[in-house]
Design a protein around this motif. Structure first.
Motif, PDB file in Angstrom:
ATOM      1  N   GLY A  37       3.074   8.237  -2.713  1.00  0.00           N
ATOM      2  CA  GLY A  37       3.181   8.968  -3.971  1.00  0.00           C
ATOM      3  C   GLY A  37       2.068   9.979  -4.168  1.00  0.00           C
ATOM      4  O   GLY A  37       2.232  10.959  -4.905  1.00  0.00           O
ATOM      5  N   GLU A  38       0.928   9.759  -3.498  1.00  0.00           N
ATOM      6  CA  GLU A  38      -0.208  10.675  -3.601  1.00  0.00           C
ATOM      7  C   GLU A  38      -0.232  11.698  -2.461  1.00  0.00           C
ATOM      8  O   GLU A  38      -1.200  12.459  -2.335  1.00  0.00           O
ATOM      9  N   GLN A  59      -7.118   4.108  -6.231  1.00  0.00           N
ATOM     10  CA  GLN A  59      -6.791   4.834  -7.462  1.00  0.00           C
ATOM     11  C   GLN A  59      -7.935   4.824  -8.470  1.00  0.00           C
ATOM     12  O   GLN A  59      -7.873   5.521  -9.483  1.00  0.00           O
ATOM     13  N   VAL A  67      -5.276  -0.647  -3.026  1.00  0.00           N
ATOM     14  CA  VAL A  67      -4.700   0.274  -4.005  1.00  0.00           C
ATOM     15  C   VAL A  67      -5.605   0.388  -5.230  1.00  0.00           C
ATOM     16  O   VAL A  67      -5.825   1.489  -5.755  1.00  0.00           O
ATOM     17  N   ASP A  68      -6.153  -0.738  -5.693  1.00  0.00           N
ATOM     18  CA  ASP A  68      -7.077  -0.697  -6.830  1.00  0.00           C
ATOM     19  C   ASP A  68      -8.267   0.202  -6.523  1.00  0.00           C
ATOM     20  O   ASP A  68      -8.698   1.004  -7.375  1.00  0.00           O
ATOM     21  N   GLN A  92     -10.569   7.442  -5.751  1.00  0.00           N
ATOM     22  CA  GLN A  92     -10.132   8.736  -6.272  1.00  0.00           C
ATOM     23  C   GLN A  92     -11.309   9.518  -6.844  1.00  0.00           C
ATOM     24  O   GLN A  92     -11.388  10.739  -6.695  1.00  0.00           O
ATOM     25  N   TRP A 152       1.950   3.602  -3.177  1.00  0.00           N
ATOM     26  CA  TRP A 152       0.922   4.381  -3.855  1.00  0.00           C
ATOM     27  C   TRP A 152       0.480   5.556  -2.999  1.00  0.00           C
ATOM     28  O   TRP A 152       0.409   6.697  -3.475  1.00  0.00           O
ATOM     29  N   PHE A 153       0.170   5.315  -1.741  1.00  0.00           N
ATOM     30  CA  PHE A 153      -0.321   6.387  -0.868  1.00  0.00           C
ATOM     31  C   PHE A 153       0.752   7.462  -0.651  1.00  0.00           C
ATOM     32  O   PHE A 153       0.451   8.660  -0.671  1.00  0.00           O
ATOM     33  N   HIS A 182      -3.289  -5.036  -2.504  1.00  0.00           N
ATOM     34  CA  HIS A 182      -3.536  -4.704  -3.915  1.00  0.00           C
ATOM     35  C   HIS A 182      -4.988  -4.262  -4.126  1.00  0.00           C
ATOM     36  O   HIS A 182      -5.255  -3.353  -4.930  1.00  0.00           O
ATOM     37  N   CYS A 223       0.801  -1.239   0.000  1.00  0.00           N
ATOM     38  CA  CYS A 223       0.000   0.000   0.000  1.00  0.00           C
ATOM     39  C   CYS A 223       0.825   1.275   0.000  1.00  0.00           C
ATOM     40  O   CYS A 223       0.489   2.247  -0.690  1.00  0.00           O
TER      41      CYS A 223
END
Length: 231
Positions: free
Chosen positions: A21-22, A131, A127-128, A135, A18-19, A124, A15
């Motif tokens: 990076g955002e 995003q 994250v799916d 989002q 991704w988090f 996963h 996780c």
């Protein structure tokens, strides 16, 4: 058998990239959460882990609007100690991604959380969601007039605003604050409908002093956003 600590490490190994990076910050203390904050809102996605079973859970995205929740903290609630929020050690949420709750639960129910591989799969799936649908929820409901628009849609269809607003009786507080902040021409009608609830439901008698305090406070609240039909 892998320990819960090892399984959590694998979950967050999936996780965190991704988090991070955002722009989210990982909060490891309870409640364990990914948090993204600016001067107006706090976005959260949290986790609950159990030591005696494998009924671990994660939430969908929640958004807390500071202009709304600061008023909630100011007037107080009869069913919750808000001192940690006042000290900045916790947050209050305003809205949540109800549309994805059941599907998210279904995804997680298909994952074996007794295994490290199951925790990776869970990561996963998170994250799916984050995003994709998550989002989209953030993009729409980070703007308060869009929340009012959804509240009005739900009520017009005879549905409950708990499909967007967080809380029990306090969601009605949030709804009135949002209405006032968003220049709602139907604000007085909303107050009248909440009066019917708080003053006539015996189970809510403990809420009446707080509700009265809220109504007095709202007299001094200046609208900040244009009504949604004008945006």
């Amino acid at each position: 058998m892998a320990s819960l600590t090892d399984k959590k490490k694998e979950l967050f190994k999936v996780c965190k990239p991704w988090f991070n990076g955002e722009g989210f910050i990982f909060q490891s203390k309870r409640p364990v959460s990914f948090i993204k904050e600016n001067e107006d809102i706090v976005i959260r996605l949290g986790f609950t882990f159990t030591l005696r079973s494998n009924t671990h859970s994660g939430t969908v995205f929640h958004i807390g609007f500071k202009k709304v929740e600061n008023i909630i903290v100011e007037i107080g609630l009869p069913n919750r100690d808000l001192s940690k929020i006042s000290l900045g050690d916790d947050y209050l949420d305003t809205v949540f991604d109800n549309d994805f709750v059941d599907y998210y639960k279904q995804i997680k129910s298909n994952v074996d959380l007794t295994t490290i591989e199951g925790f990776r799969q869970w990561g996963h799936a998170i994250v799916d969601y984050a995003q994709g649908q998550g989002q989209a929820f953030i993009d729409t409901y980070s703007y308060l007039p869009n929340v009012l628009k959804e509240m009005d849609r739900l009520e017009a269809e005879g549905k409950n605003t708990n499909e967007i607003l967080v809380g029990l009786a306090d969601r009605r507080f949030r709804g009135l604050i949002i209405s006032k902040l968003c220049s709602d021409p139907n604000f007085e009608e909303k107050v009248a409908s909440r009066d019917e609830v708080f003053y006539n439901v015996p189970q809510l008698k403990d809420w009446i002093p707080y509700y009265n305090k809220l109504k007095e406070r709202l007299k001094t609240v200046e609208p900040v956003y244009p009504y949604y039909k004008n945006v």
